[in-house]
Design an enzyme around this catalytic site. Sequence first.
Site, PDB file in Angstrom:
ATOM      1  N   GLY A  27       0.829  -1.209   0.000  1.00 21.78           N
ATOM      2  CA  GLY A  27       0.000   0.000   0.000  1.00 21.78           C
ATOM      3  C   GLY A  27       0.856   1.250   0.000  1.00 21.78           C
ATOM      4  N   THR A  45       1.289   3.489   2.303  1.00 17.14           N
ATOM      5  CA  THR A  45       2.050   3.779   3.528  1.00 17.14           C
ATOM      6  C   THR A  45       3.246   2.828   3.617  1.00 17.14           C
ATOM      7  OG1 THR A  45      -0.131   4.213   4.489  1.00 17.14           O
ATOM      8  CG2 THR A  45       1.754   4.356   5.970  1.00 17.14           C
ATOM      9  N   ASP A  84      -6.395   0.174   6.920  1.00 19.24           N
ATOM     10  CA  ASP A  84      -7.460   1.090   6.487  1.00 19.24           C
ATOM     11  C   ASP A  84      -8.188   1.714   7.673  1.00 19.24           C
ATOM     12  OD1 ASP A  84      -7.185   0.639   3.593  1.00 19.24           O
ATOM     13  OD2 ASP A  84      -7.617  -1.410   4.186  1.00 19.24           O
ATOM     14  N   LYS A 132      -8.065  -4.245   7.106  1.00 16.75           N
ATOM     15  CA  LYS A 132      -7.052  -4.140   6.064  1.00 16.75           C
ATOM     16  C   LYS A 132      -7.620  -4.725   4.773  1.00 16.75           C
ATOM     17  CE  LYS A 132      -2.795  -5.337   6.800  1.00 16.75           C
ATOM     18  NZ  LYS A 132      -2.403  -4.242   5.888  1.00 16.75           N
ATOM     19  N   GLY A 133      -6.887  -4.468   3.695  1.00 20.40           N
ATOM     20  CA  GLY A 133      -7.295  -5.080   2.431  1.00 20.40           C
ATOM     21  C   GLY A 133      -7.753  -4.092   1.388  1.00 20.40           C
ATOM     22  N   GLY A 134      -7.693  -2.785   1.744  1.00 23.02           N
ATOM     23  CA  GLY A 134      -8.039  -1.776   0.745  1.00 23.02           C
ATOM     24  C   GLY A 134      -7.182  -1.926  -0.506  1.00 23.02           C
ATOM     25  N   GLU A 190      -1.056 -10.655   3.435  1.00 20.43           N
ATOM     26  CA  GLU A 190      -0.675  -9.844   4.605  1.00 20.43           C
ATOM     27  C   GLU A 190      -0.937 -10.605   5.906  1.00 20.43           C
ATOM     28  OE1 GLU A 190      -1.291  -5.331   2.857  1.00 20.43           O
ATOM     29  OE2 GLU A 190      -3.028  -6.365   3.672  1.00 20.43           O
ATOM     30  N   LYS A 204      -6.751   7.356   9.993  1.00 16.14           N
ATOM     31  CA  LYS A 204      -7.157   5.929  10.039  1.00 16.14           C
ATOM     32  C   LYS A 204      -7.563   5.481  11.447  1.00 16.14           C
ATOM     33  CE  LYS A 204      -5.623   5.014   5.707  1.00 16.14           C
ATOM     34  NZ  LYS A 204      -4.468   4.210   5.419  1.00 16.14           N
TER      35      LYS A 204
HETATM   36  C1  5RP Z   1      -3.429  -3.568   1.455  1.00 18.85           C
HETATM   37  C2  5RP Z   1      -3.667  -3.003   2.791  1.00 18.85           C
HETATM   38  C3  5RP Z   1      -3.127  -1.641   3.056  1.00 18.85           C
HETATM   39  O1  5RP Z   1      -2.219  -1.733   4.092  1.00 18.85           O
HETATM   40  C4  5RP Z   1      -4.258  -0.741   3.424  1.00 18.85           C
HETATM   41  O2  5RP Z   1      -5.217  -0.766   2.386  1.00 18.85           O
HETATM   42  C5  5RP Z   1      -3.768   0.685   3.645  1.00 18.85           C
HETATM   43  O3  5RP Z   1      -3.358   1.209   2.424  1.00 18.85           O
HETATM   44  P1  5RP Z   1      -2.671   2.635   2.306  1.00 18.85           P
HETATM   45  O4  5RP Z   1      -1.421   2.578   3.113  1.00 18.85           O
HETATM   46  O5  5RP Z   1      -2.425   2.792   0.834  1.00 18.85           O
HETATM   47  O6  5RP Z   1      -3.639   3.661   2.833  1.00 18.85           O
HETATM   48  O7  5RP Z   1      -4.253  -3.585   3.660  1.00 18.85           O
HETATM   49  O8  5RP Z   1      -4.116  -4.774   1.299  1.00 18.85           O
END
Ligand code: 5RP
Length: 230
Positions: free
Chosen positions: A31, A33, A88, A98-100, A107, A125
Amino acid sequence: MENAAVKGKRIAAGKAIEYIKGGMTLGLGTGSTAYWAIQGIGEMVKNGLSVKAVATSEQSEALARELNIPIIPFSEVGQLDITIDGADEVDRGLNLIKGGGGALLREKIVAAVTKFYIIIVDESKLVEHLGKFPLPVEVVPFAWELTERKLAALGCTPRMRMAGDKPYLTDNSNYIFDCSFGRIEDPAGLHRRVSDITGVMEDGFFIGMADIVVSGTADGGARVIERGKL
Ligand code: 5RP
């Protein structure tokens, strides 16, 4: 100019990589971050740090290889010393959604063999209750219509994640349903009910897995939150 969320993510990642020491085996998250953490680790490797790593997605593995972070096969992994990943949503008990980014299954596999699991987020978040962010659920494509119906019967509106006009495919060639439950009072209970559905590979609840959450703010500060202290 860098916006507040991006700055928060970068600051959180910078703080989290301070926990890394030479000789460690690391898990690399996925992701926008986790991207900053991988960049930071790449910089540390460039400056002579010796670490090995596994990645939670093909995208993160490609980035790590570009930065010359040594990637090892999972057959060589017993336990990981540290994994740094994004989230997320984070509640007061440090339960996560998580999983966005679509990498939840890998993960969670990586998190499950991690001694010290660090979650990095910008402060937007941090939430009182999980559920505003729809829960990602990874589902096998076979008979997905039946699985979708069972998810809906739990009281949510499942939406198949799309990539243009085709279903989005995870790195494991599965589908994702983003399930809007609204405010979730009992994340652990709901996690059990979602996981009990045959056809569900994994859901985006990470219950009691995070050891610390590092939250970055737009003013450049980083807050390290231990469980129960949010
Ligand atoms: C990916 C995830 C990411 O860690 C979660 O979606 C956060 O994403 P970002 O850091 O882009 O906001 O779980 O499957």
